[in-house]
Design an enzyme around this catalytic site. Structure first.
Site, PDB file in Angstrom:
ATOM      1  N   HIS A 122       0.027 -40.739  34.610  1.00  0.00           N
ATOM      2  CA  HIS A 122      -0.816 -41.903  34.995  1.00  0.00           C
ATOM      3  C   HIS A 122      -2.044 -41.403  35.993  1.00  0.00           C
ATOM      4  CE1 HIS A 122       1.600 -45.269  33.493  1.00  0.00           C
ATOM      5  NE2 HIS A 122       1.204 -44.676  32.465  1.00  0.00           N
TER       6      HIS A 122
ATOM      7  N   ASN B 293      21.024 -33.809  33.784  1.00  0.00           N
ATOM      8  CA  ASN B 293      20.766 -32.949  32.786  1.00  0.00           C
ATOM      9  C   ASN B 293      19.940 -31.956  33.414  1.00  0.00           C
ATOM     10  OD1 ASN B 293      19.966 -32.051  29.711  1.00  0.00           O
ATOM     11  ND2 ASN B 293      17.850 -32.125  30.630  1.00  0.00           N
ATOM     12  N   GLU B 294      20.118 -30.494  33.233  1.00  0.00           N
ATOM     13  CA  GLU B 294      19.327 -29.221  33.768  1.00  0.00           C
ATOM     14  C   GLU B 294      18.821 -29.449  34.921  1.00  0.00           C
ATOM     15  OE1 GLU B 294      17.977 -27.416  29.429  1.00  0.00           O
ATOM     16  OE2 GLU B 294      16.604 -28.595  30.732  1.00  0.00           O
TER      17      GLU B 294
ATOM     18  N   ASP C 221       4.023 -43.723  27.646  1.00  0.00           N
ATOM     19  CA  ASP C 221       3.742 -45.277  27.753  1.00  0.00           C
ATOM     20  C   ASP C 221       4.543 -46.025  26.615  1.00  0.00           C
ATOM     21  OD1 ASP C 221       2.397 -44.904  30.395  1.00  0.00           O
ATOM     22  OD2 ASP C 221       0.640 -45.904  29.603  1.00  0.00           O
TER      23      ASP C 221
ATOM     24  N   HIS D  71      18.242 -37.866  33.644  1.00  0.00           N
ATOM     25  CA  HIS D  71      17.406 -36.970  32.846  1.00  0.00           C
ATOM     26  C   HIS D  71      15.926 -37.173  33.285  1.00  0.00           C
ATOM     27  CE1 HIS D  71      17.445 -34.775  28.699  1.00  0.00           C
ATOM     28  NE2 HIS D  71      16.338 -34.499  29.475  1.00  0.00           N
TER      29      HIS D  71
ATOM     30  N   GLU E 195      22.289 -29.132  24.118  1.00  0.00           N
ATOM     31  CA  GLU E 195      20.955 -28.991  23.563  1.00  0.00           C
ATOM     32  C   GLU E 195      20.750 -27.743  22.879  1.00  0.00           C
ATOM     33  OE1 GLU E 195      17.641 -30.008  26.136  1.00  0.00           O
ATOM     34  OE2 GLU E 195      18.546 -31.707  26.797  1.00  0.00           O
TER      35      GLU E 195
ATOM     36  N   GLN F  50      11.028 -39.751  26.955  1.00  0.00           N
ATOM     37  CA  GLN F  50      10.389 -38.995  26.062  1.00  0.00           C
ATOM     38  C   GLN F  50      10.409 -39.861  24.748  1.00  0.00           C
ATOM     39  OE1 GLN F  50      12.988 -35.308  26.892  1.00  0.00           O
ATOM     40  NE2 GLN F  50      11.141 -34.370  25.899  1.00  0.00           N
TER      41      GLN F  50
END
Length: 504
Positions: free
Chosen positions: A60, A186-187, A72, A142, A398, A40
């Site tokens: 993409h 993560n999650e 990107d 993640h 979070e 991210q």
């Protein structure tokens, strides 16, 4: 019980029907942080010898991202990480939670080739953080699996547990002398349910009713394998801690009827319990609500055995207790009621769960359709964890609010004020909560929502090649909370003090 919250500076201000009566102090051992994830924010998607991951591939080669953007460049933290550390020092946080890009460190996905540049990048981040007196907390996975490993089946392939252990071994050896808090995943519910069972996250396989359970089964075994790897081979010398971060939203029964109370219990077990019960409960294994319902639906649909894989007795014991704390991500609350339907012909997660989940129109909204502001649900979620998992140490990794990126983000400030109070309500009730983390340090690539929903304390100008970061009003607010170790008291009039014992 004597409250552990200290009160001071009596003020008395009325705002939006809520009363600010005093400030509430956080416990002495409490810590504050901010969080990001590699895909991210980093950009540098093909820098040096980094290979494609599943999010590179999805952005993409599909049109699933609503604004047709990608990661990107994103926040260009691959080149601007020193500014990121500077922002963290401006906030005064105790720790920074960030994640590692598997394909940046292991370009083939396997440990036979380790990228010197990948290690150099993360070493630079860790060293800069420590120089700034900010503790690094590292998430190993993640959501950005190397594409080469997805081509082999990704998390539905049981061998992924071994590949993940190999990757973890590399990063423990490289960074464990300085990193003392690790998160394996993560999650996992989100990327298993939405990525393998649906189309909401990469790899977007849409194998509902099967894919999410196969991938989750592998993830749980991978987590346990890495926990034991660290516990046996690295903890004695490195003296760190390791766990998993699970997602946990609250499910409020629509009425106090036995049917709706049962529906809320089922919904919670299909959410927190899916990954929480095997790791954090005394019994281990999947929750009975999941085992029973998925078996019943599978039999009705003509399957010879449950679509939910079974753990052996040895695997249950191997996974159970593989934590040093419970990492929790919480954002919002749902209402739930019993579903009277009985004809579930097609296999799916929703049919297996078999309840109606919705959100009330009166709950305040954010820029994300799923994120309503319901702070009392946070208190109830934390109490549920305390009651079901023997009051483990909970680190909230979070919690955040989305908008359109405005710098005068008063709605975000109000969200955090309300949710910090809700968390302190849980602390006062005896919950063992030691950390709070804002998602996110800065605006970033919000998965399939692209750059249309922004969570950051800092605004990022994505039209600027330099990706200029600007603190929002919420950054100054959070800085003051951290500095004072206190938050203005807010009593939310919507809190009906629901009896949590009804869902135990």
């Amino acid at each position: 019980m004597v409250s552990r919250t200290v009160f001071f500076v009596i003020i008395l201000i009325s705002e939006c029907g809520r009363i600010f009566a005093y400030k509430r102090k956080f416990p002495n051992n409490f810590s504050f942080g901010a969080a990001t994830a590699s895909y991210q924010i980093e950009g540098g998607w093909n820098a040096s010898d980094k290979s494609e991951n599943i999010w590179d591939d999805l952005t993409h080669n599909t049109n699933l991202v609503v604004d047709k953007t990608n990661g990107d460049v994103a926040c260009n933290s691959y080149n601007l990480y020193k500014r990121d550390v500077e922002m963290l020092t401006e906030l005064g946080v105790d720790f920074y939670r960030f994640s590692l890009s598997w394909s940046r460190i292991l370009p083939t996905g396997f440990s036979e080739k380790i990228s010197d540049d990948g290690l150099k990048y993360y070493n630079a981040i860790i060293d800069n953080l420590l120089e700034a007196n900010v503790t690094p907390i590292v998430t190993i996975y993640h959501w950005d699996l190397p594409k080469s490993l997805q081509d082999l089946g990704g998390w539905t392939n049981p061998l992924m547990a071994d590949y993940f252990a190999d990757f973890s071994n590399v990063v423990f050896e490289a960074f464990g002398d300085r990193v003392k808090t690790w998160l394996t995943f993560n999650e996992p519910l989100v990327f298993c349910q939405q990525g393998y069972g649906g189309m909401g996250k990469a790899p977007a396989l849409n194998l509902t009713g099967v894919g999410e359970y196969l991938s989750a089964h592998t993830v749980l075994k991978a987590h346990a394998k890495v926990y034991h790897l660290y516990d046996e081979n690295f903890r004695p010398a490195q003296k760190g801690r390791i766990s998993m971060t699970i997602s946990g939203q609250w499910y409020e029964p629509d009425t106090d009827s036995p049917e709706d109370l049962e529906a809320a219990l089922v919904a919670e077990q299909f959410d927190v319990g899916w990954f929480g019960h095997p790791i954090f409960s005394k019994e281990g294994d999947y929750p009975n609500a999941m085992k029973e319902r998925i078996m019943k639906r599978s039999e009705e649909q003509g399957y010879t055995k449950s679509r939910l894989p079974e753990f052996t007795a040895e695997e249950i014991e191997y996974i159970k207790g593989t934590y040093d704390f419970l990492g929790l991500n919480h954002y919002t609350t749902y209402s739930v009621k019993a579903n009277g339907e009985t004809n579930f012909v097609e296999p799916s997660f929703e049919h297996d769960r078999g309840v109606k989940v919705f959100q009330e129109a009166t709950w305040p909204s954010s820029a994300s359709s799923w994120l309503k502001v319901v702070p009392w649900g946070f208190t109830k979620m934390l109490k549920w964890i305390r009651s079901n998992y023997a009051n483990p140490e909970v680190m909230v990794f979070e919690n955040g609010f989305s908008d359109n990126g405005t710098t005068d983000d008063q709605d975000r400030i109000n969200y955090h004020r309300l949710y910090l109070n809700a968390m302190l309500d849980a602390v006062d009730s005896g919950c063992n909560i030691t950390a709070y983390t804002v998602w996110s340090l800065m605006d970033n690539m919000e998965w399939l929502r692209g750059y249309t929903e922004l969570f950051g304390l800092y605004r990022v100008d994505f039209n600027d090649t330099e990706r200029k970061r600007t603190p929002k009003s919420s950054a100054f607010y959070y800085r003051d909370v951290i500095k004072d170790r206190a938050v203005e008291h807010v009593k939310n009039k919507d809190d009906d003090d629901f009896d949590i014992s009804l869902l135990l």
